[in-house]
Scaffold this active site. Structure first.
Site, PDB file in Angstrom:
ATOM      1  N   GLY A   1      -8.870  10.459   8.199  1.00  0.00           N
ATOM      2  CA  GLY A   1      -8.842   9.952   9.275  1.00  0.00           C
ATOM      3  C   GLY A   1      -9.641  11.074  10.203  1.00  0.00           C
ATOM      4  O   GLY A   1     -10.192  11.491  10.987  1.00  0.00           O
TER       5      GLY A   1
ATOM      6  N   SER B   1     -11.613   6.971   7.663  1.00  0.00           N
ATOM      7  CA  SER B   1     -10.468   5.729   8.131  1.00  0.00           C
ATOM      8  C   SER B   1     -10.289   5.810   9.253  1.00  0.00           C
ATOM      9  O   SER B   1      -9.872   6.067  10.366  1.00  0.00           O
ATOM     10  CB  SER B   1      -8.977   6.456   7.638  1.00  0.00           C
ATOM     11  OG  SER B   1      -8.071   5.591   8.397  1.00  0.00           O
TER      12      SER B   1
ATOM     13  N   HIS C   1      -7.054  -0.895   2.568  1.00  0.00           N
ATOM     14  CA  HIS C   1      -5.877  -0.705   1.797  1.00  0.00           C
ATOM     15  C   HIS C   1      -4.794  -1.786   2.538  1.00  0.00           C
ATOM     16  O   HIS C   1      -4.416  -1.427   3.450  1.00  0.00           O
ATOM     17  CB  HIS C   1      -5.604   0.606   2.725  1.00  0.00           C
ATOM     18  CG  HIS C   1      -4.650   1.934   2.032  1.00  0.00           C
ATOM     19  ND1 HIS C   1      -4.038   3.284   2.492  1.00  0.00           N
ATOM     20  CD2 HIS C   1      -3.617   1.376   1.384  1.00  0.00           C
ATOM     21  CE1 HIS C   1      -3.293   3.693   1.756  1.00  0.00           C
ATOM     22  NE2 HIS C   1      -3.112   2.449   1.153  1.00  0.00           N
TER      23      HIS C   1
ATOM     24  N   MET D   1      -1.617  -2.157   7.440  1.00  0.00           N
ATOM     25  CA  MET D   1       0.377  -2.057   7.694  1.00  0.00           C
ATOM     26  C   MET D   1       0.939  -2.700   8.438  1.00  0.00           C
ATOM     27  O   MET D   1       0.271  -4.485   9.136  1.00  0.00           O
ATOM     28  CB  MET D   1       0.500  -0.972   8.952  1.00  0.00           C
ATOM     29  CG  MET D   1      -0.238   0.288   8.048  1.00  0.00           C
ATOM     30  SD  MET D   1      -0.003   1.570   8.650  1.00  0.00           S
ATOM     31  CE  MET D   1      -1.342   2.426   8.414  1.00  0.00           C
TER      32      MET D   1
ATOM     33  N   PHE E   1       1.248   6.076   8.621  1.00  0.00           N
ATOM     34  CA  PHE E   1       0.654   6.849   9.797  1.00  0.00           C
ATOM     35  C   PHE E   1      -0.806   7.357   8.876  1.00  0.00           C
ATOM     36  O   PHE E   1      -0.481   8.273   8.306  1.00  0.00           O
ATOM     37  CB  PHE E   1       1.218   7.875  10.334  1.00  0.00           C
ATOM     38  CG  PHE E   1       2.530   7.289  11.171  1.00  0.00           C
ATOM     39  CD1 PHE E   1       3.041   6.212  12.024  1.00  0.00           C
ATOM     40  CD2 PHE E   1       3.845   6.998   9.933  1.00  0.00           C
ATOM     41  CE1 PHE E   1       4.245   6.191  12.122  1.00  0.00           C
ATOM     42  CE2 PHE E   1       5.226   6.138  10.190  1.00  0.00           C
ATOM     43  CZ  PHE E   1       5.140   5.984  11.433  1.00  0.00           C
ATOM     44  N   GLY E   2      -1.522   8.429  10.266  1.00  0.00           N
ATOM     45  CA  GLY E   2      -2.727   8.756  10.161  1.00  0.00           C
ATOM     46  C   GLY E   2      -1.976  10.900  10.630  1.00  0.00           C
ATOM     47  O   GLY E   2      -1.120  10.456  11.136  1.00  0.00           O
ATOM     48  N   GLY E   3      -2.827  11.198   9.988  1.00  0.00           N
ATOM     49  CA  GLY E   3      -2.704  12.397  10.891  1.00  0.00           C
ATOM     50  C   GLY E   3      -1.302  12.930  10.181  1.00  0.00           C
ATOM     51  O   GLY E   3      -0.482  14.937  10.735  1.00  0.00           O
TER      52      GLY E   3
ATOM     53  N   ASP F   1      -6.999   0.560   7.011  1.00  0.00           N
ATOM     54  CA  ASP F   1      -5.511   0.982   6.419  1.00  0.00           C
ATOM     55  C   ASP F   1      -4.724  -0.544   7.855  1.00  0.00           C
ATOM     56  O   ASP F   1      -4.806  -0.667   8.592  1.00  0.00           O
ATOM     57  CB  ASP F   1      -4.678   2.265   7.799  1.00  0.00           C
ATOM     58  CG  ASP F   1      -5.886   2.955   6.215  1.00  0.00           C
ATOM     59  OD1 ASP F   1      -5.480   2.856   5.245  1.00  0.00           O
ATOM     60  OD2 ASP F   1      -5.997   3.546   7.060  1.00  0.00           O
TER      61      ASP F   1
ATOM     62  N   MET G   1      -2.243   8.177  -3.332  1.00  0.00           N
ATOM     63  CA  MET G   1      -1.418   8.625  -1.588  1.00  0.00           C
ATOM     64  C   MET G   1      -0.819  10.275  -1.707  1.00  0.00           C
ATOM     65  O   MET G   1      -0.400  10.564  -2.701  1.00  0.00           O
ATOM     66  CB  MET G   1      -0.634   8.238  -1.210  1.00  0.00           C
ATOM     67  CG  MET G   1      -0.909   6.471  -0.727  1.00  0.00           C
ATOM     68  SD  MET G   1      -2.255   6.407   0.100  1.00  0.00           S
ATOM     69  CE  MET G   1      -1.467   7.219   1.448  1.00  0.00           C
TER      70      MET G   1
ATOM     71  N   ASP H   1      -6.386   9.659  -0.505  1.00  0.00           N
ATOM     72  CA  ASP H   1      -5.953   9.756   1.171  1.00  0.00           C
ATOM     73  C   ASP H   1      -4.452  10.387   1.688  1.00  0.00           C
ATOM     74  O   ASP H   1      -3.197  10.271   1.478  1.00  0.00           O
ATOM     75  CB  ASP H   1      -5.922   7.924   1.289  1.00  0.00           C
ATOM     76  CG  ASP H   1      -5.438   7.566   2.766  1.00  0.00           C
ATOM     77  OD1 ASP H   1      -6.213   8.117   3.565  1.00  0.00           O
ATOM     78  OD2 ASP H   1      -5.531   6.091   2.830  1.00  0.00           O
ATOM     79  N   GLY H   2      -5.083  10.646   2.419  1.00  0.00           N
ATOM     80  CA  GLY H   2      -3.935  11.088   3.621  1.00  0.00           C
ATOM     81  C   GLY H   2      -3.998  12.687   3.535  1.00  0.00           C
ATOM     82  O   GLY H   2      -3.922  13.427   2.914  1.00  0.00           O
TER      83      GLY H   2
ATOM     84  N   MET I   1      -0.867  -1.861   2.513  1.00  0.00           N
ATOM     85  CA  MET I   1       0.693  -1.685   2.819  1.00  0.00           C
ATOM     86  C   MET I   1       0.906  -2.427   3.288  1.00  0.00           C
ATOM     87  O   MET I   1       1.724  -2.388   4.188  1.00  0.00           O
ATOM     88  CB  MET I   1       0.381  -0.065   3.381  1.00  0.00           C
ATOM     89  CG  MET I   1      -0.344   1.376   2.982  1.00  0.00           C
ATOM     90  SD  MET I   1      -0.648   1.934   4.084  1.00  0.00           S
ATOM     91  CE  MET I   1      -1.828   1.780   4.984  1.00  0.00           C
TER      92      MET I   1
ATOM     93  N   HIS J   1     -12.604   1.976   5.431  1.00  0.00           N
ATOM     94  CA  HIS J   1     -11.372   2.739   4.844  1.00  0.00           C
ATOM     95  C   HIS J   1     -10.263   1.996   6.080  1.00  0.00           C
ATOM     96  O   HIS J   1     -10.782   1.940   7.409  1.00  0.00           O
ATOM     97  CB  HIS J   1     -11.111   3.747   4.457  1.00  0.00           C
ATOM     98  CG  HIS J   1      -9.766   3.458   3.973  1.00  0.00           C
ATOM     99  ND1 HIS J   1      -9.419   3.967   2.906  1.00  0.00           N
ATOM    100  CD2 HIS J   1      -8.250   3.828   4.604  1.00  0.00           C
ATOM    101  CE1 HIS J   1      -8.690   3.692   2.159  1.00  0.00           C
ATOM    102  NE2 HIS J   1      -7.062   3.821   3.679  1.00  0.00           N
TER     103      HIS J   1
HETATM  104  C1  DX5 Z   1      -2.160   6.315   6.217  1.00  0.00           C
HETATM  105  C2  DX5 Z   1      -3.277   5.804   5.894  1.00  0.00           C
HETATM  106  C3  DX5 Z   1      -4.904   7.005   5.957  1.00  0.00           C
HETATM  107  C4  DX5 Z   1      -5.033   7.880   7.119  1.00  0.00           C
HETATM  108  C5  DX5 Z   1      -5.476   8.953   6.887  1.00  0.00           C
HETATM  109  O1  DX5 Z   1      -1.496   5.182   5.415  1.00  0.00           O
HETATM  110  O2  DX5 Z   1      -3.368   5.283   4.086  1.00  0.00           O
HETATM  111  O3  DX5 Z   1      -5.716   6.341   5.521  1.00  0.00           O
HETATM  112  O4  DX5 Z   1      -5.504   6.886   8.190  1.00  0.00           O
HETATM  113  O5  DX5 Z   1      -5.941   9.732   8.008  1.00  0.00           O
HETATM  114  P1  DX5 Z   1      -5.456  10.887   8.012  1.00  0.00           P
HETATM  115  O6  DX5 Z   1      -7.112  11.650   7.490  1.00  0.00           O
HETATM  116  O7  DX5 Z   1      -5.569  11.583   9.173  1.00  0.00           O
HETATM  117  O8  DX5 Z   1      -4.562  11.404   7.280  1.00  0.00           O
HETATM  118 ZN    ZN Z   2      -5.184   4.565   3.651  1.00  0.00          ZN
END
Ligand code: DX5
Ligand code: ZN
Length: 223
Positions: free
Chosen positions: A202, A13, A71, A42, A148-150, A40, A142, A180-181, A73, A38
């Protein structure tokens, strides 16, 4: 029930990439064993965050040598499906929660020539997909709340993957199954065992000192 013998696909990601050096991050993924990029997207409405839009996706598409897995969102995704396809998307996934006419939206995506995915938020049960599962090329579960990532991986994802495999068997459907996530090397093996065929990651990849080795280890997971 054991997973089929298909190799695991890894989709880094780019949300966790260094945006100041996106070019070298993309080249790193091009040279890796990863399968897809990937992306994202938003809108600040469906999820409480904004990411990036068409100009950035178009530039990523110029540099990327692997398919773009987009993806969405965003609310009312039908409005933008064509533009994401034109910008280079090979896979376009929409959230169940944003699509009152999901069957039509999946059809719309497929008519553009892209593969069509449907995404479930952590609170949405797998059973919601019963009537459309055969229309989807991909189902994304999900494992965090999107935006958000992380974030921390939600453990009930394993059970959901099992339920999804059962639903697919019952409905004679064979979508790709993506997670994912919060995916990293500590849970990737168990996720593959539970039925995930595509791992999105990610932070586990881009914040690692050895991203190529993380990708390789994820690719080498088999059940
Ligand atoms: C969250 C995203 C993910 C995110 C994953 O809304 O859909 O794709 O980037 O990041 P990690 O792997 O760091 O949780
Ligand atoms: Zn994603």
């Amino acid at each position: 029930m054991s997973r089929n013998q298909e190799p695991v696909l890894v989709a880094p990601s780019l949300l966790a990439a260094d945006f100041l050096h996106l070019d070298s991050e993309i080249r790193m993924i091009n040279g890796s064993e990863a399968d897809w990029f990937h992306l994202d997207i938003m809108d600040g409405v469906f999820v409480p965050n904004l990411s990036f839009g068409f100009p950035v996706v178009e530039k990523i598409s110029e540099a990327a040598q692997k398919p773009l897995d987009v993806h969405l969102m965003i609310i009312d995704p039908d409005r933008y499906i064509h533009r994401f396809r034109e910008a280079g998307a090979s896979v376009i996934s929409v959230h169940y929660e944003t699509c009152p006419h999901l069957h039509r939206t999946l059809d719309f995506i497929k008519k553009t020539g892209a593969r069509a995915g449907v995404v479930l938020n952590p609170h949405s049960p797998v059973s919601l997909l019963g009537e459309v599962i055969r229309e989807a090329d991909l189902v994304l579960i999900m494992s965090v709340n999107p935006g958000f990532g992380g974030q921390k991986f939600i453990e009930s994802t394993y059970e959901k993957l099992t339920e999804l495999r059962e639903l697919c068997a019952k409905k004679n459907a064979t979508p790709l199954i993506q997670v994912d996530g919060g995916v990293d090397l500590s849970n990737a093996g168990a996720l593959v065992k539970a039925g995930a065929g595509i791992l999105v990651a990610g932070n586990a990849i881009f914040r690692s000192r050895e991203p190529l080795s993380v990708i390789r280890r994820m690719k080498n997971l088999h059940v």
